[in-house]
Design an enzyme around this catalytic site. Structure first.
Site, short mmCIF file in Angstrom:
data_model
loop_
_atom_site.label_atom_id
_atom_site.label_comp_id
_atom_site.label_asym_id
_atom_site.label_seq_id
_atom_site.Cartn_x
_atom_site.Cartn_y
_atom_site.Cartn_z
N HIS A 111 2.34 -1.13 5.93
CA HIS A 111 1.88 -1.63 7.22
C HIS A 111 1.98 -3.15 7.32
CE1 HIS A 111 -2.15 -3.11 5.90
NE2 HIS A 111 -2.15 -2.06 5.10
N CYS A 130 -2.95 0.22 -0.06
CA CYS A 130 -1.74 0.35 0.76
C CYS A 130 -0.82 -0.85 0.52
CB CYS A 130 -2.10 0.44 2.24
SG CYS A 130 -2.74 2.06 2.71
#
Length: 169
Positions: A111, A130
């Site tokens: 992301h 992440c």
């Protein structure tokens, strides 16, 4: 450049197939972040959610927004919380303007990030697991390059449009 998990939340190594590009994403807060950070912060400060552009929604489909002042926060932990807390799309969203999903059992995805300055650091272990990427718009354009529905202008418009859009690869 990428930013990966800090030592307490190391990013695992695995492989998977990229399935979706999500433009202007919500960030659904779950797991240890909900338990260790978000719920305790809300219990301590009732304005935490609005300050961080977050909302509480039902677990139904479609979701319905719940007024946080109607929730008895003291009776809930992450394991029995009957709602979802999510951060709305926009410039302060922790996922930035785009995320890339490859379904996996670790709930790891690529992301964007509003914390652009972290890419200038030598060591870049700042995430909860992440993978934050330095050039998310470039990657979105690259992945959608052969889709006649998308071009650089349309991708940018939806990324900054404030309405979540899933694009299947």
């Amino acid at each position: 450049k990428v930013i990966v998990g800090k030592s307490a939340n190391k990013t695992v190594i695995f492989s998977g197939d990229l399935k979706y590009v999500v433009l202007s994403p919500y960030w659904v807060i779950g797991g240890s972040i909900l338990a260790k950070e978000t719920l305790p912060a809300v219990k301590k400060n009732s304005s935490y959610l609005s300050k961080h552009n977050m909302e509480v929604v039902t677990r139904t489909n479609p979701t319905k927004v719940v007024n946080p002042s109607t929730i008895n926060w003291s009776k809930y932990t992450a394991s029995n919380f009957p709602y979802i807390i999510r951060q709305k799309p926009g410039p302060s969203n922790s996922l930035g303007y785009v995320k890339f999903l490859f379904p996996n059992s670790y709930s790891i995805y690529l992301h964007d990030t509003p914390s652009r300055n972290l890419f200038d650091k030598e060591g870049r272990t700042f995430s909860h697991g992440c993978i934050r990427i330095e050039e998310p718009a470039w990657l979105a354009n690259y992945l959608l390059r052969n889709d006649s529905n998308w071009n650089e202008e349309s991708i940018d418009k939806v990324m900054h449009g404030g309405k979540e859009k899933y694009v299947t690869l």
